[in-house]
Design an enzyme around this catalytic site. Structure first.
Site, PDB file in Angstrom:
ATOM      1  N   GLU A 141       1.424  -6.105  -5.236  1.00 37.75           N
ATOM      2  CA  GLU A 141       1.236  -4.844  -6.776  1.00 37.75           C
ATOM      3  C   GLU A 141       2.341  -4.887  -7.236  1.00 37.75           C
ATOM      4  O   GLU A 141       3.147  -4.523  -8.436  1.00 37.75           O
ATOM      5  CB  GLU A 141       0.352  -4.049  -6.306  1.00 37.75           C
ATOM      6  CG  GLU A 141      -0.580  -3.725  -7.174  1.00 37.75           C
ATOM      7  CD  GLU A 141      -1.677  -2.539  -6.607  1.00 37.75           C
ATOM      8  OE1 GLU A 141      -2.744  -3.063  -6.630  1.00 37.75           O
ATOM      9  OE2 GLU A 141      -1.979  -1.280  -7.538  1.00 37.75           O
ATOM     10  N   ASP A 181       1.647  -1.324  -0.146  1.00 43.41           N
ATOM     11  CA  ASP A 181      -0.291  -0.170   0.131  1.00 43.41           C
ATOM     12  C   ASP A 181       1.221   1.272   0.528  1.00 43.41           C
ATOM     13  O   ASP A 181       1.210   2.157  -1.154  1.00 43.41           O
ATOM     14  CB  ASP A 181      -0.465  -0.048   0.975  1.00 43.41           C
ATOM     15  CG  ASP A 181      -1.826  -1.366   0.998  1.00 43.41           C
ATOM     16  OD1 ASP A 181      -2.323  -1.767   0.295  1.00 43.41           O
ATOM     17  OD2 ASP A 181      -1.819  -1.197   2.527  1.00 43.41           O
TER      18      ASP A 181
HETATM   19  O1  TRH Z   1       4.000  -5.844  -0.258  1.00 50.51           O
HETATM   20  P1  TRH Z   1       3.436  -6.366  -0.905  1.00 50.51           P
HETATM   21  O2  TRH Z   1       2.836  -7.801  -0.892  1.00 50.51           O
HETATM   22  O3  TRH Z   1       1.930  -5.863  -0.792  1.00 50.51           O
HETATM   23  C1  TRH Z   1       1.397  -6.556  -0.873  1.00 50.51           C
HETATM   24  C2  TRH Z   1       0.070  -5.803  -2.449  1.00 50.51           C
HETATM   25  O4  TRH Z   1       0.411  -4.564  -2.756  1.00 50.51           O
HETATM   26  C3  TRH Z   1      -1.195  -5.883  -2.081  1.00 50.51           C
HETATM   27  O5  TRH Z   1      -2.206  -5.622  -3.350  1.00 50.51           O
HETATM   28  C4  TRH Z   1      -1.455  -5.732  -0.511  1.00 50.51           C
HETATM   29  O6  TRH Z   1      -3.170  -5.573  -0.558  1.00 50.51           O
HETATM   30  C5  TRH Z   1      -1.101  -6.209   0.431  1.00 50.51           C
HETATM   31  O7  TRH Z   1       0.133  -5.975  -0.106  1.00 50.51           O
HETATM   32  C6  TRH Z   1      -1.675  -5.794   1.987  1.00 50.51           C
HETATM   33  O8  TRH Z   1       4.038  -6.838  -2.099  1.00 50.51           O
HETATM   34  P2  TRH Z   1       4.447  -5.278  -3.412  1.00 50.51           P
HETATM   35  O9  TRH Z   1       2.766  -4.467  -3.466  1.00 50.51           O
HETATM   36  O10 TRH Z   1       5.501  -6.065  -4.631  1.00 50.51           O
HETATM   37  O11 TRH Z   1       5.021  -4.172  -2.368  1.00 50.51           O
HETATM   38  C7  TRH Z   1       5.849  -4.272  -1.748  1.00 50.51           C
HETATM   39  C8  TRH Z   1       6.866  -3.432  -2.210  1.00 50.51           C
HETATM   40  O12 TRH Z   1       7.926  -3.112  -1.708  1.00 50.51           O
HETATM   41  C9  TRH Z   1       7.009  -2.541  -3.201  1.00 50.51           C
HETATM   42  O13 TRH Z   1       6.757  -1.026  -3.655  1.00 50.51           O
HETATM   43  C10 TRH Z   1       8.580  -2.809  -3.763  1.00 50.51           C
HETATM   44  C11 TRH Z   1       8.763  -2.375  -2.574  1.00 50.51           C
HETATM   45  N1  TRH Z   1      10.658  -3.470  -2.666  1.00 50.51           N
HETATM   46  C12 TRH Z   1      11.564  -2.399  -1.937  1.00 50.51           C
HETATM   47  O14 TRH Z   1      11.794  -0.441  -2.128  1.00 50.51           O
HETATM   48  N2  TRH Z   1      12.686  -2.851  -2.020  1.00 50.51           N
HETATM   49  C13 TRH Z   1      13.649  -4.257  -1.691  1.00 50.51           C
HETATM   50  O15 TRH Z   1      14.392  -4.501  -0.899  1.00 50.51           O
HETATM   51  C14 TRH Z   1      11.922  -4.976  -1.588  1.00 50.51           C
HETATM   52  C15 TRH Z   1      12.047  -6.206  -1.364  1.00 50.51           C
HETATM   53  C16 TRH Z   1      10.970  -4.073  -2.260  1.00 50.51           C
END
Ligand code: TRH
Length: 395
Positions: free
Chosen positions: A283, A24
């Site tokens: 996402e 989010d």
């Molecule tokens: O963290 P998530 O599992 O997010 C999920 C989804 O958004 C889902 O729709 C929502 O309902 C739920 O959370 C509550 O995975 P997502 O969406 O890929 O978000 C991870 C974020 O972390 C993304 O912006 C990339 C970032 N990231 C970094 O900035 N540095 C890192 O080293 C890594 C591994 C990720």
């Protein structure tokens, strides 16, 4: 670029409640920064979980959460239970149906003209999204109208977040010596040029040990780069290393695993660009893997009623259009296995050889899909135009 909303650039206000994980805030921070960079107006971002914000956006470490402050031109504010509204933005975005505080709604009612109020929804490839994107929902008793805005994969939909210079930066980074090669060297990643480099960002994955075993026993070197995340427990189990942490490197046969620290979003893009195959989740990382234009495997955020299975199938149906049947089946089989929903209960380890054999077609499709999506307008641009349209429509 100026915003089409008004002659003076509008003030945006985005509300983000971190439900679980980082998705989010990942989406909201990316959107806020992109709106500012594109000149769409000034942006204030309210976030309830400052620790999650700081992991995604390390610049927030320099901001006192009690008073707020600017990072990359975005005004960051902590959203607490003692919320006191400021003058509302001309555009108010509530992300993922987080409920706005009553005091904020009152302040919005008092503003003339009333703000454009947007509920930014989750990304889904399902067909029903087209019918709901842009729908108006009048408040039951206040003179306010909320509009639903859905990100999407179609022309005419809400688009995907994509910074204006993203693909050019990716391409330059991959070829410049101070880009990819230096990035790998700085992390002690000494994989051979023929190795398959894999990034692994995932939720818990009980089937991981068998897949690691298959990679360890394979002919080709597999170099797995694991940023710290929920899957690390399974990585420890798979490698028999209880204390595995960022900076560690473990080799088992043809499999070399490096654990990396959780980076900022720009650093995470570089990880995706450095790899031939990316395991992503939720996402935002799912979208970033698409912009990396390499084969990827999506672990969808699990929902209690298994609604995520339909979402997975909806994306597969779109993504695999035009891919030869055998290769499309191989990808779908592996993705379903990774998400624990393979009809034949296949494990990822069992589905891996088929996926690997389909590689040339899957690599081509990743590039084609990226090109096709990049030809569509991005989310910030579409949202800006949508809000301008609402603001100028008779209300
Ligand atoms: O963290 P998530 O599992 O997010 C999920 C989804 O958004 C889902 O729709 C929502 O309902 C739920 O959370 C509550 O995975 P997502 O969406 O890929 O978000 C991870 C974020 O972390 C993304 O912006 C990339 C970032 N990231 C970094 O900035 N540095 C890192 O080293 C890594 C591994 C990720």
């Amino acid at each position: 670029m100026h915003s089409p909303l008004s002659a003076s650039r509008p003030r945006w206000e985005i509300f983000c409640q971190v439900v679980d994980n980082f998705g989010d805030i990942g989406v909201c921070w990316r959107l806020a920064a992109d709106l500012v960079r594109r000149g769409c107006g000034s942006v204030r971002l309210w976030v309830d979980d400052w620790a999650a914000l700081r992991r995604i956006c390390p610049g927030a470490h320099a901001v006192d959460e009690r008073v707020g402050g600017d990072v990359e031109g975005v005004e960051l504010r902590r959203w607490t239970s003692a919320f006191v509204p400021l003058v509302p933005g001309e555009i108010v975005v509530e992300a993922f149906a987080c409920e706005l505080p009553p005091a904020q709604l009152e302040a919005m009612v008092a503003l003339r003209p009333a703000p454009v109020w947007i509920n930014l929804e989750y990304l889904s490839a399902e067909a029903w999204v087209a019918g709901c994107h842009g729908m108006a929902s009048p408040h039951p008793h206040l003179p306010l109208v909320k509009h639903f805005f859905f990100p999407g994969f179609d022309a005419g939909g809400g688009g995907l977040l994509r910074e204006a210079d993203l693909l050019a930066r990716r391409d330059a980074w991959r070829v410049r010596p101070e880009g990819r090669a230096a990035w790998l060297a700085a992390r002690g990643i000494d994989s051979s040029p023929d190795a398959l480099r894999v990034s692994l960002f995932a939720y818990e994955q009980a089937e991981l040990p068998a897949l690691f075993e298959a990679w360890a026993c394979g002919d080709r070197e597999v170099c797995v780069l694991v940023p710290e995340s929920r899957v690390l427990g399974d990585v420890r189990r798979a490698l028999g290393h209880e204390r595995l942490q960022a900076g560690d490197r473990v080799q088992r046969g043809a499999l070399v695993t490096h654990v990396l620290p959780f980076s900022d979003q720009a650093g995470y893009d570089e990880l995706l660009w450095a790899c031939e195959l990316n395991f992503v989740r939720g996402e935002d990382s799912f979208v970033r893997a698409q912009w990396a234009a390499r084969p990827f495997v999506w672990q969808i955020y699990p929902q209690a009623d298994a609604a995520h299975h339909d979402k997975l199938e909806a994306f597969l149906a779109r993504y695999l259009q035009g891919v030869p049947a055998a290769e499309a089946d191989a990808l779908a089989r592996f993705w379903r296995a990774w998400n624990g929903c393979a009809p034949d209960r296949a494990s990822p380890a069992a589905a891996w050889p088929g996926f690997a054999a389909a590689w040339p077609a899957l690599d081509l499709q990743a590039q084609r899909w990226c090109d096709a999506q990049a030809a569509l307008a991005d989310l910030a641009t579409v949202l800006d135009a949508f809000c301008s349209h609402i603001a100028h429509a008779p209300r």
